[in-house]
Write a protein that holds these residues in place. Structure first.
Motif, PDB file in Angstrom:
ATOM      1  N   GLY A 119      62.743   8.048  17.437  1.00 54.71           N
ATOM      2  CA  GLY A 119      62.329   7.374  16.217  1.00 54.71           C
ATOM      3  C   GLY A 119      60.919   6.843  16.394  1.00 54.71           C
ATOM      4  N   SER A 120      60.305   6.412  15.327  1.00 57.35           N
ATOM      5  CA  SER A 120      58.935   5.903  15.416  1.00 57.35           C
ATOM      6  C   SER A 120      58.885   4.491  15.977  1.00 57.35           C
ATOM      7  N   SER A 170      58.609  12.047  20.936  1.00 56.84           N
ATOM      8  CA  SER A 170      58.287  13.356  20.361  1.00 56.84           C
ATOM      9  C   SER A 170      57.592  14.237  21.388  1.00 56.84           C
ATOM     10  N   ILE A 186      68.431   9.137  15.576  1.00 58.40           N
ATOM     11  CA  ILE A 186      67.079   9.075  15.013  1.00 58.40           C
ATOM     12  C   ILE A 186      66.994   7.796  14.195  1.00 58.40           C
ATOM     13  N   PHE A 189      61.399   7.062  10.711  1.00 53.27           N
ATOM     14  CA  PHE A 189      60.267   7.993  10.772  1.00 53.27           C
ATOM     15  C   PHE A 189      59.120   7.423   9.961  1.00 53.27           C
ATOM     16  N   TYR A 203      54.929  16.259  13.584  1.00 55.07           N
ATOM     17  CA  TYR A 203      55.564  15.113  14.239  1.00 55.07           C
ATOM     18  C   TYR A 203      57.067  15.105  13.948  1.00 55.07           C
ATOM     19  N   LEU A 204      57.443  15.353  12.691  1.00 54.51           N
ATOM     20  CA  LEU A 204      58.855  15.395  12.320  1.00 54.51           C
ATOM     21  C   LEU A 204      59.565  16.556  13.007  1.00 54.51           C
ATOM     22  N   LYS A 207      60.509  15.499  16.412  1.00 52.30           N
ATOM     23  CA  LYS A 207      61.620  14.547  16.423  1.00 52.30           C
ATOM     24  C   LYS A 207      62.964  15.245  16.197  1.00 52.30           C
ATOM     25  N   VAL A 229      64.689  10.605   7.385  1.00 52.43           N
ATOM     26  CA  VAL A 229      65.714  10.755   8.422  1.00 52.43           C
ATOM     27  C   VAL A 229      67.045  11.206   7.819  1.00 52.43           C
TER      28      VAL A 229
END
Length: 424
Positions: A119-120, A170, A186, A189, A203-204, A207, A229
């Motif tokens: 996750g971010s 990531s 997750i 995001f 980036y996604l 993930k 997500v």
């Protein structure tokens, strides 16, 4: 360990000599592999790690990358901080040498059940708490990732029936092949690491690789309130479990409760762990109070969203210390949270001009030459009842080896300031 015999006599090059690189080298040496390490940095940190390895067995080059360290090898293991644009990565592709990440290497050997968290924001707290609830339930658990020991550093201690609570980024997910956690989480995001990924879609894509090998016997745990997500639910073959935060429970805790349910852990055990949790070092960590000014170490905050969360959690006026290495994110998104809370921002590191441009005309700010200077300036700017919040929104690599070192430097600067004030 599983598959231990596979690495005997294999020629393996590790790119990047930090904690994960050293851990990989040590285990490969014990497995009978022929180990090579290349790092383009030659400094106190890399030399220290090199000195901990058997130089008669492990061949090391520092301060450069040589193609000879890639040619003729059976495998290349890329450390998390090494981008795809790095020369060893390109050479490996040209020479058709397989490239994997450190977590893929550890997974090949791992006999334990893995719960992986990405996750971010919030990965560290969630990963630690999952470890705590497993421990409270009487399980043997290893907590690994950007927290302490890398995954590969703990492998030799693991057995069937054990658990791993693993924080994954990531960067690490980019180069997995067979990595398959029983539970993949997750958390959220949001814009992050855009200095590494060309855009949000890339980036996604990194993930979502956390669940690409899962099947119907596994679980994918998704944030129901994050539209990006939750939309991933149709892309996993695992059973989907949702969580959501609310005014009564923060989303990290909600995620931990969801994981606990999937693992069959009694809800009462999970609630007790959450109630007694005192937080994570370098994440909203109280450091000291000097002349009625509180100092908070939030060095782990490397995104705008993390700093927004910190500002919302603090009731007092804030002197914000921010900056470091820019990661391609838009700092203007902080302004709605900061305008009525931050009395003064103090900017440090390579991102100073970018932060200054984002805050210009919206938020009062000054620039400092370094973190120690910023702490002194923050004390000078603060009034009784204020809070000095060190929440960088940037990575640490312009001035420090990692966020832990950055946080320790902040805490020492505050301690030095407290001692000086006490002598007055």
């Amino acid at each position: 360990m599983r598959n231990a015999a596979y690495f005997k006599d294999k020629k393996v090059t590790i790119v990047g000599l930090a904690r994960s690189g050293k851990a990989c080298a040590k285990i490969l040496e014990r497995l009978g592999a022929k180990v090579f390490i290349t790092d383009n940095k030659d400094n106190n940190s890399t030399r220290s790690y090199a000195s901990q390895l058997n130089s008669s067995v492990v061949k090391i080059e520092l301060g450069r990358h040589s193609k000879d360290f890639i040619a003729g090898k059976d495998l290349v293991i890329i450390s998390p901080g090494v981008p795809r644009a790095a020369a060893p990565f390109i050479w490996a592709q040209e020479l058709k040498v397989p490239v994997i990440s450190e977590i893929e290497f550890a997974w090949i050997l791992c006999p334990a059940t893995v719960i992986a968290v990405t996750g971010s924001n919030g990965k560290t707290t969630t990963t630690i708490l999952i470890g705590r609830i497993l421990e409270a339930a009487g399980k043997k658990v290893f907590v690994c990732g950007n927290i302490g020991n890398p995954f590969s550093g703990e492998i030799e201690k693991m057995a069937e029936g054990d658990f791993v609570s693993l924080e994954v980024s990531s960067f690490q997910l980019e180069q997995i092949d067979t990595f398959k956690p029983q539970v993949a989480v997750i958390l959220n995001f949001s814009p992050n690491h855009l200095d590494r990924h060309k855009d949000m879609q890339e980036y996604l894509e990194a993930k979502r690789r956390i669940f690409i090998n899962q099947d119907k016997n596994d679980y994918t745990v998704l944030n129901a309130l994050d539209p990006v997500v939750s939309a991933l639910s149709g892309q996993t073959h695992a059973r989907v479990v949702y969580f959501s935060g609310s005014e009564d429970i923060n989303p990290n805790y909600a995620a931990v409760m969801a994981v606990g349910l999937t693992l069959g852990i009694d809800r009462g055990i999970t609630l007790e762990v959450l109630k007694n949790f005192k937080g994570v070092e370098h994440r909203m960590e109280y450091v000291a109070e000097i002349n009625n000014v509180k100092f908070i170490n939030d060095s782990k905050a490397t995104t705008v969203e993390s700093t927004q969360w910190a500002l919302n959690a603090i009731k007092a006026p804030v002197i914000l210390i921010a900056g470091g290495r820019h990661k391609g994110i838009d700092y203007r998104t902080l302004l709605p949270s900061a305008k009525n809370k931050v009395r003064q921002a103090i900017l440090i590191g390579e991102a100073r001009p970018i932060l200054a441009e984002a805050f210009k005309g919206e938020l009062a700010f000054e620039e400092a030459q370094g973190l120690e200077d910023a702490v002194r300036l923050a004390m000078h700017k603060a009034s009784a009842g204020d809070c000095v919040l060190f929440s960088p929104m940037c990575s640490s690599f312009d001035m420090f080896s990692n966020y832990e070192e950055r946080g320790r430097v902040f805490k020492k600067a505050v301690a030095d300031l407290a001692n000086k004030e006490a002598l007055r």
